[in-house]
Design an enzyme around this catalytic site. Sequence first.
Site, PDB file in Angstrom:
ATOM      1  N   ARG A  45       0.857  -1.188   0.000  1.00 50.08           N
ATOM      2  CA  ARG A  45       0.000   0.000   0.000  1.00 50.08           C
ATOM      3  C   ARG A  45       0.888   1.231   0.000  1.00 50.08           C
ATOM      4  NH1 ARG A  45       2.364   1.969   3.801  1.00 50.08           N
ATOM      5  NH2 ARG A  45       0.864   3.659   3.719  1.00 50.08           N
ATOM      6  N   GLY A  46       0.254   2.405  -0.130  1.00 50.10           N
ATOM      7  CA  GLY A  46       1.031   3.635  -0.282  1.00 50.10           C
ATOM      8  C   GLY A  46       1.134   3.924  -1.781  1.00 50.10           C
ATOM      9  N   ALA A  47       0.899   5.186  -2.155  1.00 51.82           N
ATOM     10  CA  ALA A  47       0.738   5.519  -3.566  1.00 51.82           C
ATOM     11  C   ALA A  47       1.905   5.069  -4.465  1.00 51.82           C
ATOM     12  CB  ALA A  47       0.471   7.012  -3.697  1.00 51.82           C
ATOM     13  N   ASP A 228      -1.808  10.984  -2.110  1.00 53.23           N
ATOM     14  CA  ASP A 228      -2.243   9.951  -3.059  1.00 53.23           C
ATOM     15  C   ASP A 228      -2.578  10.544  -4.421  1.00 53.23           C
ATOM     16  OD1 ASP A 228      -2.878   8.819  -0.202  1.00 53.23           O
ATOM     17  OD2 ASP A 228      -2.613   7.144  -1.590  1.00 53.23           O
TER      18      ASP A 228
HETATM   19  O1  MRU Z   1      -4.475   3.363   2.211  1.00 54.01           O
HETATM   20  P1  MRU Z   1      -2.971   3.524   2.098  1.00 54.01           P
HETATM   21  O2  MRU Z   1      -2.228   2.952   3.250  1.00 54.01           O
HETATM   22  O3  MRU Z   1      -2.469   3.046   0.760  1.00 54.01           O
HETATM   23  O4  MRU Z   1      -2.783   5.102   2.144  1.00 54.01           O
HETATM   24  C1  MRU Z   1      -1.491   5.627   2.072  1.00 54.01           C
HETATM   25  C2  MRU Z   1      -1.438   7.099   2.207  1.00 54.01           C
HETATM   26  O5  MRU Z   1      -2.429   7.784   2.348  1.00 54.01           O
HETATM   27  C3  MRU Z   1      -0.072   7.725   2.078  1.00 54.01           C
HETATM   28  O6  MRU Z   1       0.023   8.877   2.869  1.00 54.01           O
HETATM   29  C4  MRU Z   1       0.168   8.125   0.619  1.00 54.01           C
HETATM   30  O7  MRU Z   1      -0.094   7.036  -0.223  1.00 54.01           O
HETATM   31  C5  MRU Z   1       1.537   8.611   0.382  1.00 54.01           C
HETATM   32  S1  MRU Z   1       2.700   7.325   0.467  1.00 54.01           S
HETATM   33  C6  MRU Z   1       4.254   7.876   0.112  1.00 54.01           C
END
Ligand code: MRU
Length: 337
Positions: A45-47, A228
Site C-alpha cells: 500500500r502507499g501511492a 495519493d
Molecule cells: O491506504 P494507504 O495505506 O495506501 O494510504 C497511504 C497514504 O495515504 C499515504 O500517505 C500516501 O499514499 C503517500 S505514500 C508515500
Amino acid sequence: MVETIQWTDAGVVMIDQTRLPREQAFVVCTTYREVADAIRAMVVRGAPAIGVAAAMGVALGVREGVDGFETICDTLARTRPTAVNLFWAIERMRRVRASLNGATPAQVAQRMIEEARQIRLEDIAICRAIGRNGAELVPDHKTVLTHCNAGALATAGYGTALGVIRAAVESGKRIDVYADETRPFLQGARLTAWELQQDNIPTTLITDNMAGHFLRSGRIGCVVVGADRIAGNGDVANKIGTYSLAVLAKENGVPFYVAAPVSTFDLTLSSGDEIPIEQRSPAEVTHVFGVPVAPDDIAVANPAFDVTPARYVSAIVCERGVARPPYEVSLKKMASA
Ligand code: MRU
C-alpha cells in the site's frame, strides 16, 4: 532498510504490510491476479508502492501470456481508485508496450520486466531527492508530526514524508517525530512507528484525536504528510484525517508540508473535488484485529482518504523542488521541469 517490493526470479516479492510489525513475512506473487489481490488487500500500500506493484503486475501478466494486455491493465487498475500513481504506472507500461511493434512475445515480456524494475529504481532515487529538497524546511530541535505511513513501506524505499524526516536527521538536525496512529487501518501505529524505530529516529505514537492538543502546545515545528493524488490547484488527497490535521496546523500557525513525487500530480483535474475517494469495508471500523468494538448492525462510513484544500498547504515538496502557492502555476512548472 526494508525491501518493500522486488522483482525476483521467483516472482514479485512484497513484505506483507498487513502483518507488520509483529511479523516480517513476505508474499510472493507469481501471477498478475495475485498482484491485484495483494494491492486490494493492502499487502502492499502507499501511492508510489502500488504504482511499482501495478507495473510489476503488468510485467508478470505479459510474461504469463494467458490474458490480453488490456485485461491485465484493467484488472490492476480496478484495485484501488484514489492513488493516481497506480494509473500513472499502468499508463507508462502501456506506452512501452505500444512502442514494441514487431517484437517477439519473449522480447516484449523482457522489456516489460525491465521497465517495471526501472520504475522501482527511479522511485527510490526520487524519494531521496524529495528528502533532500524537504529537509531544509524542517526546523531544528523541533517535533515533526506525520500521519499514516509515507515511508519506505509506502514507496520502493526511503519514503516521501518519512524521506524528508530521514534526510533532515541525516543532515544533522535534532528532531523527533510524533506519529498519528491513523485509524482505522493503523498505518501510523503499525508501519510508521516500526519504520522509524528501525532507524533509531526518536518517535512518539499518539492517537489521531491527540493531534490538536500537541499542535496547540508549540512543540510541533511542522507537519509533513504524503499524498495519493494532487489536483492542478494544489488540493491534496491523502489518508483520511489529513484534512483535520491541516486545518489544526493552520489554526496554530504550524507549517503543513506535503511530500510527493511528480507522478502523484494529476494536472488533468482542476480541483480535489474530482478525486475519487475509496470507500473501504465497514469491518475496518467495527473491528480491531478481528475483535468487534461496536454494536452489531451499526451504520458505518469508511472513506479511506480525504481532500485537503490547497489553502491549508504551505508547500508541496517533490523531486524537482519545492512548489509554493499559487499551485496552478508552480505545479505545472514542476511537472514540466
Ligand atoms: O491506504 P494507504 O495505506 O495506501 O494510504 C497511504 C497514504 O495515504 C499515504 O500517505 C500516501 O499514499 C503517500 S505514500 C508515500
